[in-house]
Design an enzyme around this catalytic site. Structure first.
Site, PDB file in Angstrom:
ATOM      1  N   HIS A 257       4.111  -8.338  -6.777  1.00  0.00           N
ATOM      2  CA  HIS A 257       3.022  -9.123  -6.213  1.00  0.00           C
ATOM      3  C   HIS A 257       1.948  -9.364  -7.282  1.00  0.00           C
ATOM      4  O   HIS A 257       2.001  -8.783  -8.368  1.00  0.00           O
ATOM      5  CB  HIS A 257       2.413  -8.418  -4.982  1.00  0.00           C
ATOM      6  CG  HIS A 257       1.837  -7.075  -5.272  1.00  0.00           C
ATOM      7  ND1 HIS A 257       2.449  -5.896  -4.932  1.00  0.00           N
ATOM      8  CD2 HIS A 257       0.678  -6.721  -5.880  1.00  0.00           C
ATOM      9  CE1 HIS A 257       1.709  -4.881  -5.316  1.00  0.00           C
ATOM     10  NE2 HIS A 257       0.620  -5.351  -5.900  1.00  0.00           N
TER      11      HIS A 257
HETATM   12  C1  T46 Z   1      -0.651  -2.233  -8.404  1.00  0.00           C
HETATM   13  C2  T46 Z   1       0.145  -1.013  -8.300  1.00  0.00           C
HETATM   14  C3  T46 Z   1      -0.033  -0.077  -9.428  1.00  0.00           C
HETATM   15  C4  T46 Z   1      -3.377   0.686   1.320  1.00  0.00           C
HETATM   16  O1  T46 Z   1      -3.452   0.880   2.548  1.00  0.00           O
HETATM   17  N1  T46 Z   1      -4.492   0.835   0.547  1.00  0.00           N
HETATM   18  C5  T46 Z   1      -4.475   0.620  -0.794  1.00  0.00           C
HETATM   19  O2  T46 Z   1      -5.518   0.762  -1.460  1.00  0.00           O
HETATM   20  C6  T46 Z   1      -3.228   0.226  -1.410  1.00  0.00           C
HETATM   21  C7  T46 Z   1      -3.143  -0.024  -2.916  1.00  0.00           C
HETATM   22  C8  T46 Z   1      -2.124   0.092  -0.626  1.00  0.00           C
HETATM   23  N2  T46 Z   1      -2.180   0.330   0.703  1.00  0.00           N
HETATM   24  C9  T46 Z   1      -0.958   0.184   1.534  1.00  0.00           C
HETATM   25  C10 T46 Z   1      -0.440  -1.240   1.611  1.00  0.00           C
HETATM   26  C11 T46 Z   1       1.054  -1.065   1.724  1.00  0.00           C
HETATM   27  O3  T46 Z   1       1.395  -0.870   3.085  1.00  0.00           O
HETATM   28  O4  T46 Z   1       0.087   0.946   0.925  1.00  0.00           O
HETATM   29  C12 T46 Z   1       1.329   0.253   0.990  1.00  0.00           C
HETATM   30  C13 T46 Z   1       1.911   0.031  -0.409  1.00  0.00           C
HETATM   31  O5  T46 Z   1       0.989  -0.753  -1.134  1.00  0.00           O
HETATM   32  P1  T46 Z   1       1.369  -1.777  -2.300  1.00  0.00           P
HETATM   33  O6  T46 Z   1       2.397  -2.735  -1.845  1.00  0.00           O
HETATM   34  O7  T46 Z   1       0.092  -2.337  -2.786  1.00  0.00           O
HETATM   35  O8  T46 Z   1       2.000  -0.772  -3.377  1.00  0.00           O
HETATM   36  P2  T46 Z   1       2.530  -1.007  -4.852  1.00  0.00           P
HETATM   37  O9  T46 Z   1       2.791   0.329  -5.399  1.00  0.00           O
HETATM   38  O10 T46 Z   1       3.655  -1.981  -4.857  1.00  0.00           O
HETATM   39  O11 T46 Z   1       1.326  -1.691  -5.662  1.00  0.00           O
HETATM   40  C14 T46 Z   1       0.080  -1.058  -5.872  1.00  0.00           C
HETATM   41  C15 T46 Z   1      -1.038  -2.116  -5.981  1.00  0.00           C
HETATM   42  O12 T46 Z   1      -1.087  -2.959  -4.853  1.00  0.00           O
HETATM   43  C16 T46 Z   1      -0.857  -2.985  -7.184  1.00  0.00           C
HETATM   44  O13 T46 Z   1      -1.895  -3.905  -7.303  1.00  0.00           O
HETATM   45  O14 T46 Z   1      -0.992  -2.689  -9.492  1.00  0.00           O
HETATM   46  O15 T46 Z   1       0.032  -0.298  -7.063  1.00  0.00           O
END
Ligand code: T46
Length: 144
Positions: free
Chosen positions: A56
């Site tokens: 993303h």
């Molecule tokens: C990035 C990498 C390093 C939350 O509820 N609060 C938060 O602050 C975050 C970051 C996520 N979430 C929830 C949303 C999703 O249901 O946790 C789940 C996984 O989140 P996300 O798809 O964002 O996870 P990653 O590991 O794919 O990505 C994240 C960051 O979004 C991204 O910007 O650089 O970690």
């Protein structure tokens, strides 16, 4: 690469005790070491082997990714550029600004990826569809 760069932090090696090493200390100050005010901190831990996360971009969010333990590889791309970074030094951070697609993989056992973010969490801020991302990013970088 636009909107992506490595930040180097202080790596203070404690030499109080000359016979016994006392480890490293890295201070990070909002607005000084990080080019934005930090509104949120989160970390990725216990990521199973062969897992790829990310896929993303964010519309406005700025972040700094620091591998505070172990090692992880981060691929970042825009429609016209692509780079890969191996993060394995707690005294270095990867700044990732708006409109950069990211994928994180090759997490070593025990890796901790700590993220400092410029905004609170907002799901509407994500672009998770690659075709939509490509279209919006082409516009965004054309105007820069
Ligand atoms: C990035 C990498 C390093 C939350 O509820 N609060 C938060 O602050 C975050 C970051 C996520 N979430 C929830 C949303 C999703 O249901 O946790 C789940 C996984 O989140 P996300 O798809 O964002 O996870 P990653 O590991 O794919 O990505 C994240 C960051 O979004 C991204 O910007 O650089 O970690």
């Amino acid at each position: 690469m636009r909107n992506v760069r490595i930040l180097e932090f202080k790596d203070i090696i404690d030499t109080r005790n000359s016979e016994r090493p006392m480890g490293h200390l890295t201070p990070i100050e909002s607005g000084i070491d990080i080019p934005f005010d930090i509104k949120r901190v989160y970390y990725l831990t216990r990521v199973p082997e062969n897992t790829t996360r990310g896929f993303h971009a964010h519309r406005k969010l700025q972040q700094v990714l620091i591998c505070t333990n172990g090692k992880v590889t981060i691929d970042v791309s825009t429609p016209s550029e692509k780079k890969s970074f191996v993060l394995d030094d707690p005294a270095k951070g990867l700044y990732v600004g708006p409109m950069v697609w990211r994928e994180m993989y090759d997490f070593s056992a025990g890796a901790v990826l700590t993220v400092l973010a410029s905004e609170h969490y907002q799901e509407e801020e994500y672009i998770r569809d690659y075709e939509e991302y490509r279209r919006l990013a082409q516009e965004y970088f054309k105007e820069k």
